[in-house]
Design an enzyme around this catalytic site. Structure first.
Site, PDB file in Angstrom:
ATOM      1  N   LYS A  85     -45.746 -58.885  -7.769  1.00  0.00           N
ATOM      2  CA  LYS A  85     -47.373 -58.663  -8.237  1.00  0.00           C
ATOM      3  C   LYS A  85     -47.837 -59.260  -6.896  1.00  0.00           C
ATOM      4  CE  LYS A  85     -46.755 -58.030 -12.285  1.00  0.00           C
ATOM      5  NZ  LYS A  85     -47.909 -56.570 -12.988  1.00  0.00           N
TER       6      LYS A  85
ATOM      7  N   ASP B  93     -44.058 -42.019 -17.666  1.00  0.00           N
ATOM      8  CA  ASP B  93     -42.904 -43.233 -16.911  1.00  0.00           C
ATOM      9  C   ASP B  93     -42.872 -43.109 -15.877  1.00  0.00           C
ATOM     10  OD1 ASP B  93     -41.328 -44.026 -15.917  1.00  0.00           O
ATOM     11  OD2 ASP B  93     -39.092 -43.643 -17.080  1.00  0.00           O
TER      12      ASP B  93
ATOM     13  N   LEU C  46     -50.175 -55.701 -23.318  1.00  0.00           N
ATOM     14  CA  LEU C  46     -51.563 -55.934 -23.060  1.00  0.00           C
ATOM     15  C   LEU C  46     -51.782 -54.599 -23.198  1.00  0.00           C
ATOM     16  CD1 LEU C  46     -50.773 -59.290 -20.514  1.00  0.00           C
ATOM     17  CD2 LEU C  46     -52.144 -59.213 -22.061  1.00  0.00           C
TER      18      LEU C  46
ATOM     19  N   TYR D 235     -40.432 -61.032  -9.726  1.00  0.00           N
ATOM     20  CA  TYR D 235     -41.360 -60.485 -10.258  1.00  0.00           C
ATOM     21  C   TYR D 235     -42.499 -61.201  -9.253  1.00  0.00           C
ATOM     22  CZ  TYR D 235     -44.721 -60.127 -14.231  1.00  0.00           C
ATOM     23  OH  TYR D 235     -46.082 -60.647 -15.095  1.00  0.00           O
TER      24      TYR D 235
ATOM     25  N   ASN E 116     -51.286 -50.962 -16.126  1.00  0.00           N
ATOM     26  CA  ASN E 116     -50.824 -52.544 -16.499  1.00  0.00           C
ATOM     27  C   ASN E 116     -49.442 -52.555 -17.002  1.00  0.00           C
ATOM     28  OD1 ASN E 116     -51.225 -53.965 -18.914  1.00  0.00           O
ATOM     29  ND2 ASN E 116     -49.843 -52.801 -19.821  1.00  0.00           N
TER      30      ASN E 116
ATOM     31  N   THR F   1     -45.651 -61.744 -25.068  1.00  0.00           N
ATOM     32  CA  THR F   1     -45.696 -60.177 -25.048  1.00  0.00           C
ATOM     33  C   THR F   1     -44.060 -60.470 -24.968  1.00  0.00           C
ATOM     34  OG1 THR F   1     -45.639 -60.204 -22.674  1.00  0.00           O
ATOM     35  CG2 THR F   1     -47.601 -59.772 -24.110  1.00  0.00           C
TER      36      THR F   1
HETATM   37  P1  NAP Z   1     -45.273 -55.847 -22.246  1.00  0.00           P
HETATM   38  O1  NAP Z   1     -45.254 -55.983 -23.642  1.00  0.00           O
HETATM   39  O2  NAP Z   1     -43.643 -55.551 -22.197  1.00  0.00           O
HETATM   40  O3  NAP Z   1     -45.283 -54.307 -21.729  1.00  0.00           O
HETATM   41  C1  NAP Z   1     -44.817 -53.734 -20.983  1.00  0.00           C
HETATM   42  C2  NAP Z   1     -45.229 -51.948 -20.515  1.00  0.00           C
HETATM   43  O4  NAP Z   1     -44.889 -51.900 -19.766  1.00  0.00           O
HETATM   44  C3  NAP Z   1     -44.613 -51.696 -21.929  1.00  0.00           C
HETATM   45  O5  NAP Z   1     -45.716 -50.872 -22.394  1.00  0.00           O
HETATM   46  C4  NAP Z   1     -43.577 -50.870 -21.416  1.00  0.00           C
HETATM   47  O6  NAP Z   1     -42.946 -49.717 -21.956  1.00  0.00           O
HETATM   48  C5  NAP Z   1     -44.375 -50.898 -20.311  1.00  0.00           C
HETATM   49  N1  NAP Z   1     -43.315 -50.276 -19.154  1.00  0.00           N
HETATM   50  C6  NAP Z   1     -42.179 -50.473 -18.682  1.00  0.00           C
HETATM   51  N2  NAP Z   1     -41.718 -50.032 -17.643  1.00  0.00           N
HETATM   52  C7  NAP Z   1     -42.487 -48.988 -17.267  1.00  0.00           C
HETATM   53  C8  NAP Z   1     -42.103 -47.383 -16.696  1.00  0.00           C
HETATM   54  N3  NAP Z   1     -41.427 -47.424 -15.812  1.00  0.00           N
HETATM   55  N4  NAP Z   1     -43.417 -46.517 -17.145  1.00  0.00           N
HETATM   56  C9  NAP Z   1     -44.069 -47.032 -18.155  1.00  0.00           C
HETATM   57  N5  NAP Z   1     -44.626 -48.090 -18.745  1.00  0.00           N
HETATM   58  C10 NAP Z   1     -43.985 -48.638 -18.372  1.00  0.00           C
HETATM   59  O7  NAP Z   1     -45.928 -57.290 -21.327  1.00  0.00           O
HETATM   60  P2  NAP Z   1     -46.989 -56.919 -21.408  1.00  0.00           P
HETATM   61  O8  NAP Z   1     -47.166 -58.510 -21.171  1.00  0.00           O
HETATM   62  O9  NAP Z   1     -47.942 -56.752 -21.892  1.00  0.00           O
HETATM   63  O10 NAP Z   1     -47.133 -57.113 -19.308  1.00  0.00           O
HETATM   64  C11 NAP Z   1     -48.264 -56.334 -19.541  1.00  0.00           C
HETATM   65  C12 NAP Z   1     -48.659 -56.359 -17.782  1.00  0.00           C
HETATM   66  O11 NAP Z   1     -49.009 -57.398 -17.721  1.00  0.00           O
HETATM   67  C13 NAP Z   1     -47.563 -56.355 -17.000  1.00  0.00           C
HETATM   68  O12 NAP Z   1     -47.576 -55.747 -15.424  1.00  0.00           O
HETATM   69  C14 NAP Z   1     -47.291 -57.645 -16.548  1.00  0.00           C
HETATM   70  O13 NAP Z   1     -46.964 -57.892 -15.196  1.00  0.00           O
HETATM   71  C15 NAP Z   1     -48.708 -57.996 -16.495  1.00  0.00           C
HETATM   72  N6  NAP Z   1     -48.928 -60.075 -16.976  1.00  0.00           N
HETATM   73  C16 NAP Z   1     -48.655 -60.208 -17.906  1.00  0.00           C
HETATM   74  C17 NAP Z   1     -48.654 -61.493 -18.311  1.00  0.00           C
HETATM   75  C18 NAP Z   1     -48.100 -62.064 -19.262  1.00  0.00           C
HETATM   76  O14 NAP Z   1     -48.397 -63.689 -20.012  1.00  0.00           O
HETATM   77  N7  NAP Z   1     -47.713 -61.412 -20.626  1.00  0.00           N
HETATM   78  C19 NAP Z   1     -49.124 -62.523 -17.290  1.00  0.00           C
HETATM   79  C20 NAP Z   1     -49.391 -62.100 -16.386  1.00  0.00           C
HETATM   80  C21 NAP Z   1     -49.270 -60.553 -16.014  1.00  0.00           C
HETATM   81  P3  NAP Z   1     -42.174 -49.857 -23.026  1.00  0.00           P
HETATM   82  O15 NAP Z   1     -42.375 -50.179 -24.084  1.00  0.00           O
HETATM   83  O16 NAP Z   1     -41.320 -48.241 -23.416  1.00  0.00           O
HETATM   84  O17 NAP Z   1     -40.662 -51.309 -22.325  1.00  0.00           O
END
Ligand code: NAP
Length: 236
Positions: free
Chosen positions: A165, A53, A13, A161, A79, A194
């Site tokens: 949140k 980070d 995202l 989780y 994010n 994702t």
């Molecule tokens: P994702 O594809 O796994 O992306 C997560 C991102 O966060 C990646 O770039 C990851 O980096 C980064 N990250 C993790 N730990 C970190 C750290 N310590 N420092 C900096 N970056 C870090 O997941 P996503 O679904 O896009 O999630 C983005 C946000 O949306 C999250 O907050 C998640 O909780 C929220 N969200 C997602 C959903 C869903 O259904 N996907 C629903 C509701 C909310 P790396 O590549 O290095 O691991």
């Protein structure tokens, strides 16, 4: 046009949000904990890569310096996040097996990391004419939803989780009151395909990023202290 930092924007995202905000003409700092992954992603989008980070004070302080030297920050999109209780595409560590270590790991990123970034970037944001913060929360943050039988949120068995949140939502409310000159909102992107959920989500990243992109661009007259998804306000 605004200067915008998105944490965890090398994929998922965050990456899609960066793509859309670059296309809208903003200066986008693409945060990535891995410098090389960040460089590759930023090059693809014409964004500026920033090693960041969110669990690391030194990394966050260096990112503040870089962005300050680049001219400052108007919009912070918190994010970056993890869902450490996912052990397989559909396997989630529930209440019977949740440990203090799993809680700590989750909170280190989703809660303490978010506070670390907020705290570090507040001075830059307060110098902006129209500062905005978007905290990427989740529908699972909603105590109302998680306690309402028959909803997908009710059916989710994980503890760490959703708890993390819900804290992000509380941060949103408390920071919004403390900084009335900054627009600070929590958003729920919806269940999006994702790596976070083993790509089991039902929405595309384009759909999921919609509300993040919109709330990043609300400007000085926008709402603050709200919790919304693409369709509007959510119950806390
Ligand atoms: P994702 O594809 O796994 O992306 C997560 C991102 O966060 C990646 O770039 C990851 O980096 C980064 N990250 C993790 N730990 C970190 C750290 N310590 N420092 C900096 N970056 C870090 O997941 P996503 O679904 O896009 O999630 C983005 C946000 O949306 C999250 O907050 C998640 O909780 C929220 N969200 C997602 C959903 C869903 O259904 N996907 C629903 C509701 C909310 P790396 O590549 O290095 O691991």
């Amino acid at each position: 046009m605004a200067a915008i930092l998105i944490t965890g924007a090398n994929k998922g995202l965050g990456f899609e949000t960066a793509r859309r905000l670059v296309a809208a003409g903003h200066t986008v700092y693409l945060g990535s904990r891995d410098a090389e992954r960040g460089r590759r992603a930023a090059a693809e989008l014409d964004a500026r890569a920033v090693q960041l980070d969110i669990t690391d004070d030194v990394s966050v302080a260096a990112a503040v310096q870089t962005i300050e030297a680049g001219g400052g920050l108007d919009v912070l999109v918190n994010n970056a996040g993890i869902q450490a209780e996912m052990t397989g595409r559909n396997d989630v560590v529930g209440a019977a097996d949740v440990t203090a270590d799993l809680m700590r790991k989750t909170f280190d990123t989703n809660v303490f990391g978010t506070v670390r970034v907020l705290h570090a970037f507040l001075p830059l944001l307060r110098r902006s004419a129209a500062p905005v913060v978007v905290n990427v929360s989740s529908g699972l943050a909603s105590l109302t939803r998680v306690s309402t039988p028959g909803t997908p949120a009710y059916a989710y068995p994980g503890v760490a989780y959703p708890a993390s949140k819900t804290v992000v939502n509380m941060l949103t409310v408390q920071y919004a009151k403390a900084f009335p000159d900054i627009r600070i909102n929590a958003v729920e992107p919806g269940f999006t395909k994702t790596d976070l959920n083993g790509n089991s989500g039902t929405q595309t990243v384009e759909e999921g990023a919609e509300v993040i992109v919109r709330m990043a661009q609300i400007g000085a007259d926008g709402p603050t202290g709200t919790y919304v998804d693409a369709a509007g306000a959510l119950p806390w």
